[in-house]
Design an enzyme around this catalytic site. Structure first.
Site, mmCIF file in Angstrom:
data_model
loop_
_atom_site.group_PDB
_atom_site.id
_atom_site.type_symbol
_atom_site.label_atom_id
_atom_site.label_comp_id
_atom_site.label_asym_id
_atom_site.label_seq_id
_atom_site.Cartn_x
_atom_site.Cartn_y
_atom_site.Cartn_z
ATOM 1 N N GLY A 22 -37.295 43.687 -22.126
ATOM 2 C CA GLY A 22 -37.681 44.016 -23.421
ATOM 3 C C GLY A 22 -36.888 43.189 -24.183
ATOM 4 O O GLY A 22 -36.396 41.886 -23.792
ATOM 5 N N GLY A 34 -33.490 43.077 -25.457
ATOM 6 C CA GLY A 34 -32.213 42.500 -24.829
ATOM 7 C C GLY A 34 -32.613 41.802 -23.616
ATOM 8 O O GLY A 34 -31.614 40.826 -23.545
ATOM 9 N N VAL A 70 -36.116 48.914 -10.423
ATOM 10 C CA VAL A 70 -34.760 49.021 -9.701
ATOM 11 C C VAL A 70 -34.449 50.535 -9.523
ATOM 12 O O VAL A 70 -34.830 51.347 -10.444
ATOM 13 C CB VAL A 70 -33.802 48.102 -10.751
ATOM 14 C CG1 VAL A 70 -32.400 48.541 -10.254
ATOM 15 C CG2 VAL A 70 -34.047 46.734 -10.856
ATOM 16 N N GLU A 114 -43.477 57.488 -39.403
ATOM 17 C CA GLU A 114 -44.626 56.632 -39.273
ATOM 18 C C GLU A 114 -45.675 57.111 -38.403
ATOM 19 O O GLU A 114 -46.863 57.087 -39.128
ATOM 20 C CB GLU A 114 -44.085 55.287 -38.371
ATOM 21 C CG GLU A 114 -43.014 54.557 -39.285
ATOM 22 C CD GLU A 114 -42.339 53.496 -38.681
ATOM 23 O OE1 GLU A 114 -41.926 52.378 -39.353
ATOM 24 O OE2 GLU A 114 -42.519 53.360 -37.364
#
Length: 421
Positions: A15, A17, A81, A173
């Site tokens: 993503g 990060g 993971v 939104e």
């Protein structure tokens, strides 16, 4: 995998990060393994637009392998993971295989949090992945299709009632997009029902929508939602969610579509490492984003809770990007024998859109609302998309919606098994 003798960096999560960490490590004397359970990088802020038929999935997601194909030092693995053996310095995958590391960056994001009511999830799905978005799109469009065939007035009313739980940016939104989908895009598509009669209800347990924004911007967002036709219930937490109904305060509403936008829970990274976490499961990291007791392990984004400049760092995409870059810089500094940097978060601003012609933007030094805010919001998002093709495609889609109100990605898709949920 071959061992080149270089410093081995494993990044869990592709993503904001994780990808930012990989980019920041370019040119360093390291070999990188990037692991994700999906094969794509996702621009999460626009997921709601896939769910509400404005954009297609391919416009906001890109294959990870494509993004790093020019980086021979990066090996990409598709896998989930399930744990970290910090003593042996191995990451454990779901098939039992392990991946060794010298430095580890955990950027695994977050999932939906139901505040102890996990039994609500089947009845009020959230929005965190492309699968969530396409399932939500299917649910929204099927509600209108089923209402077209329903002869019972009460059942038809429930089918045309859409409840959003949570008044943060995602809830606001979604509410604005759904009411415009009903009242503009689908207005002339049916013969028995009147889509414009659909009821959209936004429930927020706090005293205002967009609680992280300035009070005046929250007030503007509330008025903008109400002007569109969205009903907003404030200060009344949801107490029960079941199939076809939601209860808040002393009110129960029958609704075939209930959507969750009220909270998130961090990935199980803290449990993998056996370290301290907050109530949302986020790891309490050091000032350089290192995991306490494990200086070779870093955690970033929604996986962590950290204070910078005396304030908690918000769980937004830009914070994850900055965290990923900082973790990479710490690794590089250590390899060079330099002083590692402390993480200092720089807040770019808060933005949210309400329908196709209004938005609220707070850059600190300037606040924007209305159509000017909407255009600024659009330009900001287009800037962060990857690739000229996607930027042009999204810009043209938004321009068409802005001018006509019509959304083109209105396909109802099912799984191979024909699952219509």
């Amino acid at each position: 995998m071959t061992n080149t003798g270089k410093h081995r960096v494993v990044i869990i999560g592709g993503g904001f990060g994780g990808l930012s960490a990989a980019q920041a490590l370019q040119g360093a004397d390291v070999e990188i393994t990037l692991i994700d359970r999906r094969n794509h990088h996702l621009f999460q802020p626009l997921l709601y637009q896939v769910a509400t038929t404005a954009l297609s999935p391919s416009e906001i997601a890109w294959p990870i392998r494509q993004l790093v194909r020019s980086r021979p030092e990066i090996t990409t693995l598709l896998g989930e993971v399930t744990g970290v053996d910090s003593a042996a310095k191995h990451v454990v995958l779901d098939d039992g295989t392990t991946v060794p590391y010298d430095s580890l960056i955990i950027a695994t994001g977050a999932r939906h949090a139901y505040f102890g009511h996990d039994d609500w999830e089947p009845h009020a799905p959230g929005l965190k992945s492309l699968e969530d978005a396409t399932a939500m799109r299917r649910q929204l469009l099927l509600a209108f299709e089923q209402a077209e065939r329903e002869t019972d007035p009460d059942k038809r009313k429930a089918l045309l009632t859409f409840v959003l739980i949570g008044g943060g940016p995602t809830g606001v939104e979604l509410a604005g997009a759904i009411i415009e989908l009903a009242r503009t895009t689908l207005r002339s598509d049916f013969r028995t029902i009147h889509p414009e009669d659909a009821r959209v209800l936004l429930i927020e347990g706090g005293t205002r929508v967009l609680p992280n924004f300035r009070v005046n911007l929250s007030a503007y967002a509330l008025k903008a939602l109400q002007k569109l036709g969205v009903e907003v219930a404030l200060g009344q937490p949801v107490t029960q969610v079941e199939a076809g109904a939601v209860t808040y305060g002393a009110t129960t509403v029958k609704a075939a579509t209930i959507l969750w936008a009220a909270g998130v829970l961090a990935s199980p990274a803290a449990k993998w490492l056996g370290v301290e976490a907050d109530r949302a499961g986020r790891i309490k990291v050091e000032t350089d984003l290192g995991v306490p007791g494990h200086p070779e392990i870093f955690a970033v984004g929604d996986t962590v809770t950290v204070v910078s400049n005396g304030k908690p760092v918000p769980g937004v995409g830009d914070a994850a990007k900055q965290g990923g870059r900082n973790a990479a810089r710490v690794i590089v500094a250590r390899l060079r024998g330099e002083t590692p940097p402390t993480f200092r978060y720089s807040h770019a601003g808060d933005i949210a859109t309400i329908g196709r012609s209004a938005a609220v933007i707070d850059f600190g030094w300037i606040q924007l609302t209305g159509w000017i805010g909407w255009w600024a919001w659009g330009l900001a998002h287009i800037y962060f998309l990857i690739g000229i093709k996607n930027r042009v495609s999204v810009a043209l889609s938004w321009l068409w919606i802005y001018l006509t109100g019509h959304r083109s990605a209105r396909l109802i898709t099912y799984s191979e098994a024909g699952d219509k949920r």
